[in-house]
Design a protein around this motif. Structure first.
Motif, PDB file in Angstrom:
ATOM      1  N   PHE A   1       0.892  -1.165   0.000  1.00 27.31           N
ATOM      2  CA  PHE A   1       0.000   0.000   0.000  1.00 27.31           C
ATOM      3  C   PHE A   1       0.928   1.211   0.000  1.00 27.31           C
ATOM      4  O   PHE A   1       1.496   1.538   1.038  1.00 27.31           O
ATOM      5  CB  PHE A   1      -0.884   0.034   1.240  1.00 27.31           C
TER       6      PHE A   1
ATOM      7  N   LEU B   1       4.186   1.083   2.049  1.00 29.26           N
ATOM      8  CA  LEU B   1       4.070   0.056   3.075  1.00 29.26           C
ATOM      9  C   LEU B   1       3.966  -1.335   2.438  1.00 29.26           C
ATOM     10  O   LEU B   1       3.124  -1.559   1.582  1.00 29.26           O
ATOM     11  CB  LEU B   1       2.811   0.348   3.902  1.00 29.26           C
TER      12      LEU B   1
ATOM     13  N   ALA C   1       2.672  -4.646   3.050  1.00 25.62           N
ATOM     14  CA  ALA C   1       1.794  -5.328   4.003  1.00 25.62           C
ATOM     15  C   ALA C   1       2.028  -6.837   3.971  1.00 25.62           C
ATOM     16  O   ALA C   1       1.920  -7.518   4.993  1.00 25.62           O
ATOM     17  CB  ALA C   1       0.333  -5.004   3.700  1.00 25.62           C
TER      18      ALA C   1
ATOM     19  N   GLY D   1      -1.724  -5.537  12.538  1.00 30.55           N
ATOM     20  CA  GLY D   1      -1.043  -4.875  11.433  1.00 30.55           C
ATOM     21  C   GLY D   1       0.032  -5.737  10.774  1.00 30.55           C
ATOM     22  O   GLY D   1       0.756  -5.280   9.898  1.00 30.55           O
TER      23      GLY D   1
ATOM     24  N   LYS E   1      -2.209 -10.149   8.202  1.00 24.50           N
ATOM     25  CA  LYS E   1      -3.046 -11.357   8.102  1.00 24.50           C
ATOM     26  C   LYS E   1      -4.285 -11.113   7.246  1.00 24.50           C
ATOM     27  O   LYS E   1      -4.570 -11.862   6.307  1.00 24.50           O
ATOM     28  CB  LYS E   1      -3.479 -11.819   9.514  1.00 24.50           C
ATOM     29  N   SER E   2      -5.037 -10.057   7.581  1.00 25.10           N
ATOM     30  CA  SER E   2      -6.261  -9.776   6.817  1.00 25.10           C
ATOM     31  C   SER E   2      -5.938  -9.444   5.369  1.00 25.10           C
ATOM     32  O   SER E   2      -6.660  -9.830   4.451  1.00 25.10           O
ATOM     33  CB  SER E   2      -7.049  -8.622   7.446  1.00 25.10           C
TER      34      SER E   2
ATOM     35  N   HIS F   1      -6.441 -13.954  17.927  1.00 19.11           N
ATOM     36  CA  HIS F   1      -5.422 -13.481  18.857  1.00 19.11           C
ATOM     37  C   HIS F   1      -5.492 -14.248  20.167  1.00 19.11           C
ATOM     38  O   HIS F   1      -4.749 -13.966  21.096  1.00 19.11           O
ATOM     39  CB  HIS F   1      -5.609 -11.987  19.139  1.00 19.11           C
TER      40      HIS F   1
ATOM     41  N   ARG G   1       0.180   1.423  14.472  1.00 19.23           N
ATOM     42  CA  ARG G   1       1.018   1.171  13.298  1.00 19.23           C
ATOM     43  C   ARG G   1       0.359   1.747  12.049  1.00 19.23           C
ATOM     44  O   ARG G   1      -0.696   1.282  11.632  1.00 19.23           O
ATOM     45  CB  ARG G   1       1.221  -0.332  13.110  1.00 19.23           C
TER      46      ARG G   1
ATOM     47  N   SER H   1      -8.224   2.652   6.923  1.00 23.44           N
ATOM     48  CA  SER H   1      -7.254   1.767   6.287  1.00 23.44           C
ATOM     49  C   SER H   1      -6.321   1.103   7.293  1.00 23.44           C
ATOM     50  O   SER H   1      -5.429   0.364   6.927  1.00 23.44           O
ATOM     51  CB  SER H   1      -6.447   2.516   5.225  1.00 23.44           C
TER      52      SER H   1
ATOM     53  N   SER I   1      -5.296  -1.580  10.307  1.00 27.86           N
ATOM     54  CA  SER I   1      -5.697  -2.940  10.677  1.00 27.86           C
ATOM     55  C   SER I   1      -6.666  -2.848  11.853  1.00 27.86           C
ATOM     56  O   SER I   1      -6.689  -1.851  12.572  1.00 27.86           O
ATOM     57  CB  SER I   1      -4.476  -3.768  11.062  1.00 27.86           C
ATOM     58  N   GLY I   2      -7.472  -3.910  12.025  1.00 27.83           N
ATOM     59  CA  GLY I   2      -8.512  -3.916  13.053  1.00 27.83           C
ATOM     60  C   GLY I   2      -7.993  -3.494  14.422  1.00 27.83           C
ATOM     61  O   GLY I   2      -8.562  -2.619  15.082  1.00 27.83           O
ATOM     62  N   GLY I   3      -6.911  -4.102  14.844  1.00 26.17           N
ATOM     63  CA  GLY I   3      -6.386  -3.823  16.171  1.00 26.17           C
ATOM     64  C   GLY I   3      -5.871  -2.402  16.307  1.00 26.17           C
ATOM     65  O   GLY I   3      -5.972  -1.792  17.371  1.00 26.17           O
ATOM     66  N   ASN I   4      -5.343  -1.870  15.228  1.00 22.77           N
ATOM     67  CA  ASN I   4      -4.817  -0.512  15.298  1.00 22.77           C
ATOM     68  C   ASN I   4      -5.937   0.527  15.334  1.00 22.77           C
ATOM     69  O   ASN I   4      -5.791   1.582  15.951  1.00 22.77           O
ATOM     70  CB  ASN I   4      -3.846  -0.261  14.148  1.00 22.77           C
TER      71      ASN I   4
HETATM   72  N1  LIG Z   1      -6.641  -0.478   2.213  1.00 21.23           N
HETATM   73  C1  LIG Z   1      -5.494  -0.181   2.807  1.00 21.23           C
HETATM   74  N2  LIG Z   1      -4.814   0.950   2.522  1.00 21.23           N
HETATM   75  C2  LIG Z   1      -3.650   1.243   3.125  1.00 21.23           C
HETATM   76  N3  LIG Z   1      -3.064   0.461   4.057  1.00 21.23           N
HETATM   77  C3  LIG Z   1      -3.675  -0.662   4.383  1.00 21.23           C
HETATM   78  C4  LIG Z   1      -4.924  -1.057   3.794  1.00 21.23           C
HETATM   79  N4  LIG Z   1      -5.316  -2.245   4.327  1.00 21.23           N
HETATM   80  C5  LIG Z   1      -4.340  -2.576   5.217  1.00 21.23           C
HETATM   81  N5  LIG Z   1      -3.366  -1.646   5.248  1.00 21.23           N
HETATM   82  C6  LIG Z   1      -2.161  -1.695   6.082  1.00 21.23           C
HETATM   83  O1  LIG Z   1      -1.533  -2.949   5.886  1.00 21.23           O
HETATM   84  C7  LIG Z   1      -0.983  -3.449   7.118  1.00 21.23           C
HETATM   85  C8  LIG Z   1      -1.523  -4.838   7.392  1.00 21.23           C
HETATM   86  O2  LIG Z   1      -2.878  -4.733   7.778  1.00 21.23           O
HETATM   87  P1  LIG Z   1      -3.797  -6.002   8.066  1.00 21.23           P
HETATM   88  O3  LIG Z   1      -5.185  -5.501   8.162  1.00 21.23           O
HETATM   89  O4  LIG Z   1      -3.502  -7.039   7.063  1.00 21.23           O
HETATM   90  O5  LIG Z   1      -3.247  -6.463   9.497  1.00 21.23           O
HETATM   91  P2  LIG Z   1      -3.754  -7.686  10.406  1.00 21.23           P
HETATM   92  O6  LIG Z   1      -2.585  -8.609  10.566  1.00 21.23           O
HETATM   93  O7  LIG Z   1      -4.998  -8.245   9.893  1.00 21.23           O
HETATM   94  O8  LIG Z   1      -3.957  -6.945  11.813  1.00 21.23           O
HETATM   95  P3  LIG Z   1      -5.150  -7.088  12.948  1.00 21.23           P
HETATM   96  O9  LIG Z   1      -4.719  -8.191  13.855  1.00 21.23           O
HETATM   97  O10 LIG Z   1      -5.066  -5.786  13.671  1.00 21.23           O
HETATM   98  O11 LIG Z   1      -6.433  -7.305  12.248  1.00 21.23           O
HETATM   99  C9  LIG Z   1      -1.339  -2.425   8.180  1.00 21.23           C
HETATM  100  O12 LIG Z   1      -0.226  -1.595   8.377  1.00 21.23           O
HETATM  101  C10 LIG Z   1      -2.486  -1.641   7.557  1.00 21.23           C
HETATM  102  O13 LIG Z   1      -2.529  -0.325   8.039  1.00 21.23           O
END
Ligand SMILES: Nc1ncnc2c1ncn2[C@@H]1O[C@H](COP(=O)(O)OP(=O)(O)OP(=O)(O)O)[C@@H](O)[C@H]1O
Ligand SMILES: [Mg+2]
Length: 505
Positions: free
Chosen positions: A12, A15, A17, A38, A41-42, A197, A390, A400, A402-405
């Motif tokens: 992104f 970044l 991801a 972050g 995973k998602s 988690h 993060r 945008s 991640s859920g936890g953030n």
């Molecule tokens: N649409 C988007 N645009 C910009 N950045 C994004 C987007 N989707 C995710 N990110 C970034 O990509 C990274 C990974 O995010 P992701 O949602 O995959 O984390 P996660 O492992 O699922 O975390 P969580 O346990 O909090 O759900 C993060 O830094 C997030 O901010």
């Protein structure tokens, strides 16, 4: 079916991801994905489900490369997904939502409502899920919405099932039911990817556990080789303290006083039936209970989101029963709402703006000539660092993250105000172990600064860890207020409606 993700990279902007991720899921395998908030995973699962296009990499099913350009392709290849953030249509019923998107596709007026209801009835029976087919989604509590999502994913007869934090909003009983369903699907040879988690749950369920950190696979292990402690340090890259260190509380005067409160839910049913509570400065009162026993409505009444039908709430001696959300905020009450997506954040606004949402007219952030952008930015930078949100910058839209953030942003905002009372509903839902450790410490620090803290949690571990006293709520009534050292069995009984022994004596 065997699933293989090969060399998946997703960026992104600057970044990364997902960085060259490889993952193989065998038929009949439950493969758990672990990683910090972050970690990516998602993102990886959204690539698999066709919601995101990877910058490079391949997806193979039974060793054949396939193309997935959108979720329809994914479904056609037998992939089903339960999303971390719900994708149901709020104004449709459970049955309509389950049937939408499955074949035959028809516009809404032509949906076969009777068939939809029948399908949902059969599915809930088969999987032991309590789902009311006629209920409109937006009227359902969040746990019930999650059950509908899961039924929807199962209704496609998927061969590969992805569940992104499905248990975050389920009760322990529902989690057990889901785990049984997953074991059964596994026995039928389906491949399952499960994100959570909750380390104990992962150890109980997984065949293989793969850990992702900063977008890369750090390694794979099995429950036989791992412990909660080893998984935690593998995820976070350091040792994590899984128990909260805290000194005994030094309770001061009563700050929050609730007298004989009655509250109705949206359907007009009385769900809080005469609750009285006192919370003192410098203590944490934890409210335990299976979700849906009035905790949500109680919190809503305390924070002005819902009007009590009778009874009284006072903060620092001031009656706040009839005050608006704003008025209660001004009385010094901080609130971390249960449904952060709906009540805590504006997704299209930046992190910095979300961090001052409830302080827009505070002289710190607003002057005669408009918003003080520099102060808002500095506040954002400071809290982003302190709470380890993060993100590329404070200008990043919260949606945008991640859920936890996203969750950390709400916590940072509420905990950074000068509070008399802090009310947290499910404060660490969806957070990784490192962030849970951090949030628990923040809550205890607030306590030690003299804030009266109320924590509502359906996680018994959390209630026991944080509470100086624990109130158990059942059917709208406080069954008893007990010491956190009370046995799990006793808690279990109280949560099922039995009065505590102390109360009966
Ligand atoms: N649409 C988007 N645009 C910009 N950045 C994004 C987007 N989707 C995710 N990110 C970034 O990509 C990274 C990974 O995010 P992701 O949602 O995959 O984390 P996660 O492992 O699922 O975390 P969580 O346990 O909090 O759900 C993060 O830094 C997030 O901010
Ligand atoms: Mg996620």
């Amino acid at each position: 079916m065997k699933l293989e993700l090969r060399g998946i990279t997703k960026r992104f902007g600057d970044l990364v991801a997902n960085n060259n991720i490889n993952l193989v899921v065998e038929p009949g395998q439950i493969h758990c994905l672990l990683g910090e908030n972050g970690a990516g995973k998602s993102t990886l699962m959204n690539v698999l489900y066709g919601l995101l296009t990877p910058d490079s990499g391949e997806i193979l099913i039974n060793d054949e490369p396939i193309t997935i350009s959108d979720p329809k392709d994914a479904v056609a290849h037998g992939i089903g997904m339960v999303h971390q953030h719900f994708m149901l249509i709020p104004v449709f019923t459970a049955a309509e939502n389950v049937i939408l998107g499955s074949e035959p596709v028809r516009p809404w007026p032509l949906l076969d409502h009777r068939a939809a209801k029948k399908t949902v009835g059969e599915l809930s029976e088969r999987y032991g899920f309590d789902v009311d087919a006629d209920a409109v989604i937006e009227d359902l509590p969040i746990g019930a919405q999650q059950r509908v999502e899961i039924l929807k994913a199962l209704s496609h007869e998927a061969e590969i099932l992805v569940l992104d934090e499905p248990t975050a909003v389920l009760t322990p009983q529902e989690t057990d039911a889901l785990i049984e369903v997953l074991q059964e699907l596994k026995a039928q040879g389906k491949s399952i990817i499960f994100i959570s988690h909750k380390l104990r749950e992962v150890l109980a369920l997984a065949d293989v556990i793969t850990v992702i950190r900063l977008g890369e696979v750090v390694g794979s292990t099995t429950p036989a080789q791992a412990t909660t402690t080893s998984l935690a340090s593998m995820m976070v890259g350091r040792d994590v303290n899984l128990v909260v260190d805290k000194a005994p509380a030094k309770p001061g005067e009563v700050v929050l006083k609730v007298d004989d409160l009655f509250v109705e839910d949206d359907r007009g049913l009385t769900t809080v039936k005469g609750v009285s509570l006192e919370v003192r400065a410098g203590e944490v009162l934890a409210i335990a209970g299976v979700q849906g026993n009035g905790q949500t409505e109680l919190i809503e009444a305390l924070t002005g989101m819902r009007r009590a039908t009778s009874g009284r709430v006072a903060v620092g001696g001031v009656d706040t029963t009839k005050r608006s959300v704003r008025g209660i905020l001004d009385a010094g009450v901080g609130h971390v709402p249960e449904d952060r997506q709906e009540h805590g954040l504006i997704p299209s606004f930046s992190i910095a703006d979300n961090l001052v949402l409830d302080q827009i007219d505070d002289p710190k952030f607003a002057g005669r000539f408009g918003r003080k952008l520099k102060a808002i930015r500095e506040n954002g930078e400071h809290l982003r660092t302190q709470f380890d949100v993060r993100s590329p910058s404070v200008d990043t839209p919260v949606g945008s993250l991640s859920g936890g953030n996203q969750q950390k942003v709400v916590m940072a905002r509420e905990l950074s105000r000068d509070l008399k009372v802090l009310i947290c509903a499910q404060p660490t839902r969806g957070l990784d172990v490192g962030s849970i450790e951090f949030m628990h410490r923040q809550i205890i620090e607030n306590r030690d600064r003299g804030v009266a803290v109320v924590v509502v949690s359906s996680e018994l571990d959390e209630v026991i860890a944080l509470g100086d006293r624990v109130a158990v709520m059942y059917d709208g009534v406080i069954q008893g207020i007990v010491d956190p050292s009370t046995s799990r069995e006793e808690f279990g009984m109280m949560m099922a409606g039995a009065r505590s022994e102390e109360e009966m004596a």
